[in-house]
Design an enzyme around this catalytic site. Structure first.
Site, PDB file in Angstrom:
ATOM      1  N   HIS A   1     -44.414 -19.208  69.495  1.00 30.39           N
ATOM      2  CA  HIS A   1     -44.574 -17.760  69.455  1.00 30.39           C
ATOM      3  C   HIS A   1     -43.846 -17.091  70.614  1.00 30.39           C
ATOM      4  CE1 HIS A   1     -48.693 -18.804  67.511  1.00 30.39           C
ATOM      5  NE2 HIS A   1     -47.730 -18.811  66.597  1.00 30.39           N
ATOM      6  N   LYS A  46     -46.820 -15.429  80.607  1.00 28.44           N
ATOM      7  CA  LYS A  46     -48.211 -15.875  80.490  1.00 28.44           C
ATOM      8  C   LYS A  46     -48.459 -17.098  81.342  1.00 28.44           C
ATOM      9  CE  LYS A  46     -47.342 -15.969  76.226  1.00 28.44           C
ATOM     10  NZ  LYS A  46     -46.809 -16.080  74.912  1.00 28.44           N
ATOM     11  N   TYR A  55     -55.370 -17.946  78.158  1.00 30.76           N
ATOM     12  CA  TYR A  55     -54.092 -17.283  78.416  1.00 30.76           C
ATOM     13  C   TYR A  55     -54.338 -16.089  79.323  1.00 30.76           C
ATOM     14  CZ  TYR A  55     -52.237 -19.281  74.007  1.00 30.76           C
ATOM     15  OH  TYR A  55     -51.817 -20.093  72.999  1.00 30.76           O
ATOM     16  N   ASP A  81     -47.130 -20.340  61.083  1.00 31.46           N
ATOM     17  CA  ASP A  81     -46.408 -21.221  61.992  1.00 31.46           C
ATOM     18  C   ASP A  81     -45.583 -22.268  61.242  1.00 31.46           C
ATOM     19  OD1 ASP A  81     -47.484 -19.785  64.071  1.00 31.46           O
ATOM     20  OD2 ASP A  81     -48.880 -21.356  64.712  1.00 31.46           O
TER      21      ASP A  81
END
Length: 177
Positions: A62, A72, A132, A168
């Site tokens: 992603h 992140k 995250y 995905d």
């Protein structure tokens, strides 16, 4: 905290320096001043949790479309993952290269992933939680992805994913984007 470079600029392994005694241990997970002093400025604005029930669950790859890219800091609070970052920055000397490392609740390791990089992971244990910390507020509609097994990347996953979302599993190869 200890910061270790990977082969990709903007991707840094962050290891803890816990203080231990008879009670257990204590460690700082993030401090903007410490990150900046180490040359990796990062201030999270959002924190998210990915709960994964089964081993061999894959999430990714992603990324957010420009100008909505996100940096992140990813760490595991329960279980273990193999975490991957792929360089999608055209003109980068490591364009389409990847780096990966095991993150687990036991090793306390985190991966700082800069903007312009795709991110994905496969769980190595059942009941794995991934935390995250993200440097911008999520804005819907800008999420993108590339297939986890895209031959342009050649990622060497340690386990074959068994659980993958339809989204995905059906991302195009990066060369087709």
């Amino acid at each position: 905290m200890r910061f270790s470079a990977t082969g990709i600029e903007g991707v840094v392994i962050v290891d803890l320096d816990p203080v231990s005694d008879e009670r257990g241990s204590f460690a700082r997970l993030h401090c903007p001043e410490v990150f900046a002093a180490a040359g990796h400025p990062f201030t999270p604005l959002q924190t998210s949790l990915s709960r994964n029930l089964k081993a061999a669950t894959l999430r990714g790859l992603h990324y957010e479309a420009a100008p909505y890219e996100e940096a992140k800091l990813v760490r595991v609070t329960r279980g273990a993952i193999f975490d991957v970052a792929v360089d999608l920055r055209p003109g980068s000397p490591t364009y389409r290269q990847w780096t990966g490392t095991e993150l687990s609740a036991e090793n306390g390791r985190a991966l700082l992933i800069g903007r312009g990089l795709a991110h994905g992971f496969v769980t190595l244990e059942d009941d794995t939680d991934v935390l995250y910390q993200i440097d911008r507020i999520f804005e819907p509609g800008h999420g993108r992805g590339a297939r986890w097994d895209d031959p342009a990347f050649g990622i060497q996953w340690p386990v074959t994913p068994v659980i993958i979302s339809d989204r995905d599993a059906t991302y195009p190869d990066h060369g087709e984007v």
